[in-house]
Design an enzyme around this catalytic site. Sequence first.
Site, PDB file in Angstrom:
ATOM      1  CG  ASP A   1      -1.837   1.226   1.253  1.00 46.12           C
ATOM      2  OD1 ASP A   1      -2.608   1.403   0.290  1.00 46.12           O
ATOM      3  OD2 ASP A   1      -1.770   2.001   2.228  1.00 46.12           O
TER       4      ASP A   1
ATOM      5  CD  GLU B   1      -3.513   1.279  -3.354  1.00 52.29           C
ATOM      6  OE1 GLU B   1      -4.670   1.690  -3.207  1.00 52.29           O
ATOM      7  OE2 GLU B   1      -2.534   1.750  -2.739  1.00 52.29           O
TER       8      GLU B   1
ATOM      9  CG  ASP C   1      -2.043   3.421   5.653  1.00 46.50           C
ATOM     10  OD1 ASP C   1      -2.944   3.776   4.870  1.00 46.50           O
ATOM     11  OD2 ASP C   1      -1.373   4.216   6.337  1.00 46.50           O
TER      12      ASP C   1
END
Length: 383
Positions: A179, A273, A357
């Site tokens: 993340d 991501e 997170d």
Amino acid sequence: MPTQILKAYKVRLYPNDEQQVFFAKSFGCTRFIWNKMLNDKIEHYKKTKTELKNTPAQYKKEFEWLKEVDSLALANVQQQLRGAYNKFFKQGSGFPNFKKKGIKDSYTTNNQKGTVAITDSTVKLPKIGHIKAKFPAKIKGLIKSATVSKDPTGKYFVSLLVETIINELPKTQSNIGIDLGLTDFIVLSDGSKVANPKFLSKLQDKLAREQKILAKRREVAKADQRKLSESRNYQKQKLKVAKVYEKITNIRKDFLHKLSFNLIKNHDVIAIEDLNVKGMVKNRKLAKAISDSSWSAFTTMLAYKAEWYGKTLVKIDRWYPSSKTCSGCGHLLTKAELPLSVRTWNCPSCLQENDRDLNASINILNEGLRLATIKTVGTTGLA
């Protein structure tokens, strides 16, 4: 298992005065050809609504000094301009810009039967011969091309594109989800975190001081009606500013290379991501912090290193609700239920306490493994 790849090696050059003159001519000629060809294409399209198929060769009769530099350098300009046009028309990238002197000065040539070669202490280039060089690593393989550049601090480099063999790293049976963040650079699904180094912030005060002095010297030169190129004090200060930027860039690259390699070395599947960084930097409050983090560069390094070393990088769709989904039971919160200010939350369904997170990185890993499995099944024809 050995893999054949194209790898770039950046080598510091130490040209003598004559070689520096040749480089200056080469930078100038390639910049001229780019601008001339681009301008003629634009004017031709205005008149005919068709694309002009111009080449560097047709300009050599009118501008004979173009013959003084490597012809392959000019031919590569044509290829680069064509690529820029294709990106604009087919991929929606920005329209090609005109080039300015002193900004990203460079030229590219190709190796044809040994025209580009190396020794222990030199790099050989077409039309100029051997240039003294300092190699950061041993170069093995077939040199395909060379890009010579001069940075804002006045240093010369050549980037050698080499076809070489690289061995895959051993499998670790470990997978990780990443993340990306601003407070922490990355939070990993195993619970570990890497702090954001904030390279620009650490040198912001020094950079601001040097830029302030530069602005004052610019005003003095203008008041004296002198060109900035002729103002020695301005040029000296401009070099100081460039050196601060160079330090920031070098520290950042070193950090990103070491971190990306360690992740690739220690894990088989890396899930991350696929953020829309270009869109995110439009937020004025976060633009500087996001740019300083260099998420795009980090993701790019992970991508090519995973390919080199036989690992798998999976990019998760940017709209996947990794933060709002409970990693324990899959319960999905709404945006209103989980604003950005909330960093920990208890799942109303299973009561699991989630760090925002860490929870996101676990969900990213799970989604990445799911996508990697689908891809593997699809390629083996078992679907």
